[in-house]
Design a protein around this motif. Sequence first.
Motif, mmCIF file in Angstrom:
data_model
loop_
_atom_site.group_PDB
_atom_site.id
_atom_site.type_symbol
_atom_site.label_atom_id
_atom_site.label_comp_id
_atom_site.label_asym_id
_atom_site.label_seq_id
_atom_site.Cartn_x
_atom_site.Cartn_y
_atom_site.Cartn_z
ATOM 1 N N THR A 10 48.223 -67.900 24.742
ATOM 2 C CA THR A 10 48.027 -69.048 25.635
ATOM 3 C C THR A 10 46.868 -69.888 25.143
ATOM 4 O OG1 THR A 10 46.698 -67.651 27.096
ATOM 5 C CG2 THR A 10 49.005 -67.972 27.697
ATOM 6 N N ASP A 11 46.927 -71.173 25.424
ATOM 7 C CA ASP A 11 45.862 -72.084 25.023
ATOM 8 C C ASP A 11 44.563 -71.732 25.714
ATOM 9 O OD1 ASP A 11 47.642 -73.485 23.451
ATOM 10 O OD2 ASP A 11 48.115 -74.930 25.023
ATOM 11 N N GLY A 12 43.461 -72.116 25.073
ATOM 12 C CA GLY A 12 42.156 -71.928 25.681
ATOM 13 C C GLY A 12 41.833 -73.051 26.654
ATOM 14 N N GLY A 13 40.550 -73.297 26.799
ATOM 15 C CA GLY A 13 40.106 -74.314 27.743
ATOM 16 C C GLY A 13 39.007 -73.759 28.618
ATOM 17 N N THR A 14 38.720 -74.439 29.687
ATOM 18 C CA THR A 14 37.677 -73.976 30.595
ATOM 19 C C THR A 14 38.284 -73.067 31.659
ATOM 20 O OG1 THR A 14 37.954 -76.040 31.845
ATOM 21 C CG2 THR A 14 36.161 -75.947 30.239
ATOM 22 N N ILE A 15 37.703 -71.883 31.780
ATOM 23 C CA ILE A 15 38.191 -70.866 32.705
ATOM 24 C C ILE A 15 36.997 -70.299 33.464
ATOM 25 C CG2 ILE A 15 39.412 -68.665 32.929
ATOM 26 C CD1 ILE A 15 40.697 -69.216 30.221
ATOM 27 N N ARG A 16 37.147 -70.154 34.769
ATOM 28 C CA ARG A 16 36.077 -69.532 35.557
ATOM 29 C C ARG A 16 36.085 -68.025 35.300
ATOM 30 N NH1 ARG A 16 32.672 -71.036 39.391
ATOM 31 N NH2 ARG A 16 33.700 -73.078 39.585
ATOM 32 N N ASP A 17 34.937 -67.496 34.881
ATOM 33 C CA ASP A 17 34.831 -66.075 34.601
ATOM 34 C C ASP A 17 33.901 -65.358 35.565
ATOM 35 O OD1 ASP A 17 32.060 -66.393 33.363
ATOM 36 O OD2 ASP A 17 33.260 -67.625 32.009
ATOM 37 N N SER A 18 33.273 -66.110 36.472
ATOM 38 C CA SER A 18 32.484 -65.526 37.554
ATOM 39 C C SER A 18 32.360 -66.588 38.635
ATOM 40 C CB SER A 18 31.102 -65.086 37.073
ATOM 41 O OG SER A 18 30.302 -66.197 36.730
ATOM 42 N N VAL A 19 31.814 -66.224 39.767
ATOM 43 C CA VAL A 19 31.728 -67.197 40.862
ATOM 44 C C VAL A 19 30.780 -68.339 40.530
ATOM 45 C CG1 VAL A 19 32.373 -65.551 42.659
ATOM 46 C CG2 VAL A 19 29.959 -65.792 42.010
ATOM 47 N N ASN A 20 29.884 -68.133 39.581
ATOM 48 C CA ASN A 20 28.916 -69.184 39.279
ATOM 49 C C ASN A 20 28.950 -69.647 37.821
ATOM 50 O OD1 ASN A 20 27.884 -66.911 38.129
ATOM 51 N ND2 ASN A 20 26.007 -66.840 39.340
ATOM 52 N N HIS A 21 30.073 -69.409 37.118
ATOM 53 C CA HIS A 21 30.131 -69.858 35.731
ATOM 54 C C HIS A 21 31.571 -70.161 35.318
ATOM 55 C CE1 HIS A 21 30.221 -69.355 31.243
ATOM 56 N NE2 HIS A 21 29.164 -70.126 31.366
ATOM 57 N N ILE A 22 31.731 -71.342 34.718
ATOM 58 C CA ILE A 22 32.979 -71.719 34.069
ATOM 59 C C ILE A 22 32.682 -71.861 32.582
ATOM 60 C CG2 ILE A 22 34.799 -73.444 33.857
ATOM 61 C CD1 ILE A 22 34.307 -74.207 36.738
ATOM 62 N N GLY A 23 33.422 -71.134 31.750
ATOM 63 C CA GLY A 23 33.156 -71.178 30.324
ATOM 64 C C GLY A 23 34.346 -71.664 29.529
ATOM 65 N N PHE A 24 34.061 -72.117 28.305
ATOM 66 C CA PHE A 24 35.127 -72.562 27.419
ATOM 67 C C PHE A 24 35.671 -71.370 26.645
ATOM 68 C CE2 PHE A 24 36.904 -74.108 23.454
ATOM 69 C CZ PHE A 24 37.723 -75.128 23.902
ATOM 70 N N ARG A 25 37.006 -71.251 26.562
ATOM 71 C CA ARG A 25 37.655 -70.162 25.844
ATOM 72 C C ARG A 25 38.561 -70.727 24.760
ATOM 73 N NH1 ARG A 25 35.483 -65.323 26.882
ATOM 74 N NH2 ARG A 25 37.459 -64.385 26.247
ATOM 75 N N THR A 26 38.604 -70.036 23.624
ATOM 76 C CA THR A 26 39.569 -70.383 22.590
ATOM 77 C C THR A 26 40.917 -69.745 22.917
ATOM 78 O OG1 THR A 26 38.770 -68.517 21.283
ATOM 79 C CG2 THR A 26 37.810 -70.672 20.823
ATOM 80 N N THR A 27 41.896 -69.916 22.051
ATOM 81 C CA THR A 27 43.242 -69.417 22.296
ATOM 82 C C THR A 27 43.251 -67.900 22.480
ATOM 83 O OG1 THR A 27 44.199 -71.211 20.996
ATOM 84 C CG2 THR A 27 45.576 -69.261 21.333
ATOM 85 N N ALA A 28 43.961 -67.432 23.496
ATOM 86 C CA ALA A 28 44.177 -65.995 23.689
ATOM 87 C C ALA A 28 45.412 -65.599 22.897
ATOM 88 C CB ALA A 28 44.360 -65.685 25.170
#
Length: 435
Positions: A213-231
């Motif tokens: 799946t494509d990456g992008g910005t994904i929330r990984d905790s209640v107080n942080h959204i991070g950028f992810r590369t392709t899974a």
Amino acid sequence: MSTKLNLVFLVAFALVIPTLLADIGLFDEVWKKRAEEARQVALDAFTPDPEEVTENFNAQVTKVIEGTNTTRRHLKKYKGKCLATNPIDRCWRCKKNWANNRKQLAKCVLGFGKKTTGGAAGRIYVVTDASDKNVENPRPGTLRHAVIQKEPLWIIFARSMVIRLSKELLVASHKTIDGRGANVHVSFGAGITLQFVQNVIITNLHIHDIVATDGGTIRDSVNHIGFRTTADGDGISVFGSSNIWLDHLSMSNCQDGLIDVIQGSTGITISNSHFTHHNDVMLFGASDSFQGDSIMQVTVAFNHFGKGLVQRMPRCRWGFVHVVNNDYTHWLMYAIGGSSHPTIISQGNRFIAPPNPAAKEVTKRDYASEAEWKKWTWRSEGDLMMNGAFFVQSGNSRGRRPRGKSNMIKAKPGSFVRRLTRFSGTLECVPKKPC
């Protein structure tokens, strides 16, 4: 630099170096801090005397097997009274009140993941919504919303459901994902990622047909959204994480691996699971050059490696892997392989070789001359070899045994495996009845 320019830079960076899928800590300060914390936890989880753990595991199996009837009827689906045929299952499965005492499961893990308690210290969270439409602000009641919470949680499901993840599912520390009592499929979308976390249990899920799946910005905790590369399409990816227990999973047909344990992960138990229809089943150790996987310690126990499998059950680098009382009924190339001198202790497994005369060898060593790999400690003790299967041992037969413990307790022989693995894969659990 503006937010927009930052995003453009990150997208370009991901396109140039797609292998940075998981090493987000290189350019995200939150993930960098998590990576540092995870490394310390991994060192704490590391066992200096790994064969003490294997001894304890084997002793628990012996307690369950000795003095009991080892006969197994040939049934495709068992319909009789509850039978708990191995020590992990015996700890909880045949208790009628399992649904009212779900957290009892946290006391049942054995092997290198023995310290794992998951979300036992937290409240029950019930997943009621199978959707995964908003990865930046997940809807309450969804699995994605549950796994990013700060506090420990024991996550269960209100009903049977199919969850199609639109992006990789980033699980926070101290969580249990417990599919017992429902028929839960994570399928036809992204997989599950445990990155720089600790103390996670995943049990009784069907995980299959996972795709990149494509990456992008994904929330990984209640107080942080991070950028992810392709899974890249792993069913479960364990990256730089410790004290992890994967139990009673049914897994098949993922785009990359079914389970990866990489980048300094340790304290892992994979048990009671059923694997089918896949090429690269399990990868333990990220690369031949990453010495950080030297602390990796994994127990693979009571699993059934079934139809349609090709190789890597598992493929290991650097660490210490205890492969015990598993049933290998299918492979096309080989069952257990590795490079970069891992220690592999194979005990009480059943290996049924394929008809192909060129694929009878259980083991495969890569990127080393025979003079080199003969130094690696790969031992076979009590394994049952069928249809011409053979295991090529290497290293000192007494290598890496604990001092003063020359009489190591042996695992039950491979002839017991069909019974020990009889209920591998997901269970059809009903509240108020033994599971």
